[in-house]
Scaffold this motif. Structure first.
Motif, PDB file in Angstrom:
ATOM      1  N   TYR A  40      26.318  34.052  41.267  1.00 52.98           N
ATOM      2  CA  TYR A  40      27.717  34.419  41.042  1.00 52.98           C
ATOM      3  C   TYR A  40      28.594  33.981  42.218  1.00 52.98           C
ATOM      4  O   TYR A  40      28.141  33.917  43.358  1.00 52.98           O
ATOM      5  N   LYS A  63      41.876  34.561  40.153  1.00 56.09           N
ATOM      6  CA  LYS A  63      41.997  34.731  38.707  1.00 56.09           C
ATOM      7  C   LYS A  63      42.739  36.003  38.324  1.00 56.09           C
ATOM      8  O   LYS A  63      43.439  36.034  37.306  1.00 56.09           O
ATOM      9  N   ILE A 108      29.117  38.583  31.391  1.00 54.20           N
ATOM     10  CA  ILE A 108      30.041  37.824  32.238  1.00 54.20           C
ATOM     11  C   ILE A 108      30.138  36.374  31.768  1.00 54.20           C
ATOM     12  O   ILE A 108      31.108  35.672  32.073  1.00 54.20           O
ATOM     13  N   ASN A 109      29.145  35.923  30.994  1.00 57.44           N
ATOM     14  CA  ASN A 109      29.173  34.568  30.456  1.00 57.44           C
ATOM     15  C   ASN A 109      29.594  34.535  28.992  1.00 57.44           C
ATOM     16  O   ASN A 109      29.518  33.473  28.350  1.00 57.44           O
ATOM     17  N   ASP A 110      30.034  35.662  28.476  1.00 56.60           N
ATOM     18  CA  ASP A 110      30.539  35.721  27.105  1.00 56.60           C
ATOM     19  C   ASP A 110      31.832  34.898  27.009  1.00 56.60           C
ATOM     20  O   ASP A 110      32.733  35.069  27.837  1.00 56.60           O
ATOM     21  N   PRO A 111      31.954  34.017  26.027  1.00 58.82           N
ATOM     22  CA  PRO A 111      33.151  33.163  25.919  1.00 58.82           C
ATOM     23  C   PRO A 111      34.457  33.954  25.840  1.00 58.82           C
ATOM     24  O   PRO A 111      35.478  33.512  26.400  1.00 58.82           O
ATOM     25  N   LYS A 114      35.206  35.289  29.418  1.00 59.97           N
ATOM     26  CA  LYS A 114      35.582  34.171  30.295  1.00 59.97           C
ATOM     27  C   LYS A 114      36.960  33.622  29.938  1.00 59.97           C
ATOM     28  O   LYS A 114      37.747  33.266  30.812  1.00 59.97           O
ATOM     29  N   TYR A 117      39.884  36.348  30.806  1.00 64.43           N
ATOM     30  CA  TYR A 117      40.068  36.636  32.229  1.00 64.43           C
ATOM     31  C   TYR A 117      39.963  35.374  33.098  1.00 64.43           C
ATOM     32  O   TYR A 117      39.827  35.480  34.318  1.00 64.43           O
ATOM     33  N   LEU A 119      37.732  33.138  33.694  1.00 63.37           N
ATOM     34  CA  LEU A 119      36.545  32.940  34.529  1.00 63.37           C
ATOM     35  C   LEU A 119      35.900  31.583  34.223  1.00 63.37           C
ATOM     36  O   LEU A 119      34.738  31.480  33.836  1.00 63.37           O
ATOM     37  N   HIS A 120      36.688  30.552  34.381  1.00 67.32           N
ATOM     38  CA  HIS A 120      36.226  29.185  34.163  1.00 67.32           C
ATOM     39  C   HIS A 120      37.057  28.263  35.054  1.00 67.32           C
ATOM     40  O   HIS A 120      38.033  28.673  35.677  1.00 67.32           O
ATOM     41  N   ASN A 123      33.256  27.495  36.773  1.00 64.55           N
ATOM     42  CA  ASN A 123      32.549  28.581  36.108  1.00 64.55           C
ATOM     43  C   ASN A 123      32.287  29.734  37.070  1.00 64.55           C
ATOM     44  O   ASN A 123      32.311  29.568  38.296  1.00 64.55           O
ATOM     45  N   VAL A 124      32.025  30.906  36.510  1.00 70.08           N
ATOM     46  CA  VAL A 124      31.811  32.102  37.329  1.00 70.08           C
ATOM     47  C   VAL A 124      30.507  32.025  38.124  1.00 70.08           C
ATOM     48  O   VAL A 124      30.318  32.752  39.100  1.00 70.08           O
TER      49      VAL A 124
END
Length: 387
Positions: A40, A63, A108-111, A114, A117, A119-120, A123-124
């Motif tokens: 992370y 972000k 946290i990797n759910d499209p 991301k 919020y 988070l790309h 990438n997180v």
């Protein structure tokens, strides 16, 4: 990449028990082995609470603006949508239940998360290397870097006792060097705690600068910040909230931290990352034609001060801000070594940066303002060359 592929091929055949379908990976089976994995972008999250690591991370701040109250609330909102207990996130990460860690890693990797919020880009998570010592928690390469750089700053800067200052610098260097070893747990822990304390200080200072537009002077081809002695003003979200995962003592062991180049560089990079992710009009973000180098003047120490240049090209969080700009022009504006040297020469002072960082110069404090003026002239000339 070659090292990652090599480690991957070796680890496929090692550190497992059982056969075929019953094979189980034992990550700590061999002391000192190294693995390639994703990590992370949260500041030293394995060594304090996940919530604090996210709050004080440049990635999350860029972000969500977590130095503000609404930013902290937005982070809590995201964790709630992910189904992660805030209470668990605010305890030491190593004490979180494995099920919670796995659930967080999945969500946290759910499209949708991301996308909502941001988070790309990037990438997180990022690729990293981990060192395992027996069955203890892994240590990431970035953990050791942060620990060593914090330890090397724990030296006296006093000129009243030269021999003591030299001895202090030598001791700090030796401790930083020792923490790179395989069996220096206490030194590593000391460095990690110091790195966390420094990060708190840097983020609080950055929050003050980001909240007050008068803190940043916009010159023709340069942003300029004069870092003053620590102020009583504090950002709402971070400064008023007790830190979790520490002993409650937020006093830094480094005296006069903002007179030191490493701390100034991290402060400047944090501000640059955040401003490059802000909206150009609504939030006065630094994008396109507003994307310029940043110069920080550190606090005066013994009649001298450091000036540190921050290059917007090296920000890993600023890909979008660099879209559609003339990179040749930006390359010329960020030629710190040549321009720092020319600006110092114009004042008749020696530029001692030839064999060290090209973006750092130490000058007598009385020359600092004139140096900035000379540098701005050189920058205007550099922009005309491309135009």
């Amino acid at each position: 990449m070659q090292l990652a592929n090599y480690l991957s091929s070796r680890n496929e055949r090692k550190y497992t028990v059982g056969d075929d379908e019953n094979k189980v990976v034992v990550p700590g089976a061999q002391t000192g082995h190294i693995e390639d994995a994703h990590d992370y972008r949260f500041f030293l999250y394995r060594h304090w609470s996940l919530f604090d690591a996210m709050c004080f991370s440049p990635y999350v701040a860029a972000k969500m603006k977590t130095w503000k109250k609404q930013g902290s609330v937005r982070l809590q909102e995201m964790l709630a949508k992910m189904g992660i207990s805030l209470e668990e996130c605010k305890q030491m990460y190593q004490f979180m239940a494995p099920e919670s860690k796995n659930h967080f890693s999945e969500k946290i990797n759910d499209p949708d998360i991301k996308g909502n919020y941001f988070l790309h880009d990037p990438n997180v998570t990022r690729r990293s290397f981990f060192r395992y010592n027996s069955f203890r928690n892994p240590v990431a390469a970035c953990d050791v870097v942060h620990a060593a750089t914090a330890l090397v700053e724990q030296c006296s800067t006093s000129t009243e006792n030269i021999s003591f200052a030299e001895s202090s610098r030598l001791q700090a260097f030796n401790e930083a060097y020792d923490c790179l070893g395989m069996h220096a747990d206490e030194k590593l822990k000391k460095g990690l705690k110091s790195a966390i304390d420094l990060q708190k200080l840097i983020v609080r200072k950055a929050g003050v600068v980001l909240e007050d537009s008068l803190e940043v002077i916009h010159l023709k081809r340069l942003y300029y910040i004069r870092v003053e002695t620590s102020t009583s003003k504090k950002p709402q979200a971070i400064g008023d909230r007790q830190s979790h995962g520490s002993n409650g003592n937020t006093d830094d062991e480094v005296d006069s931290p903002f007179s030191r180049p490493m701390v100034l560089a991290r402060l400047g990079q944090y501000i640059m990352d955040v401003k490059m992710n802000m909206d150009k009009r609504r939030e006065q973000g630094w994008t396109q034609n507003k994307l310029l180098p940043l110069l920080l003047r550190g606090e005066e120490r013994d009649g001298k001060c450091f000036l540190v240049g921050i290059d917007p090209r090296v920000s890993i969080l600023g890909n979008k801000a660099r879209e559609g700009i003339d990179m040749d022009s930006l390359d010329n504006l960020c030629n710190f070594k040549g321009m720092f040297k020319a600006s110092a020469r114009g004042l008749g002072v020696i530029y001692p940066g030839d064999a060290f960082d090209a973006n750092i110069v130490e000058l007598p404090a009385e020359y600092a303002d004139d140096f900035v003026y000379n540098l701005s002239i050189w920058l205007r000339g550099a922009s005309r060359i491309v135009a």
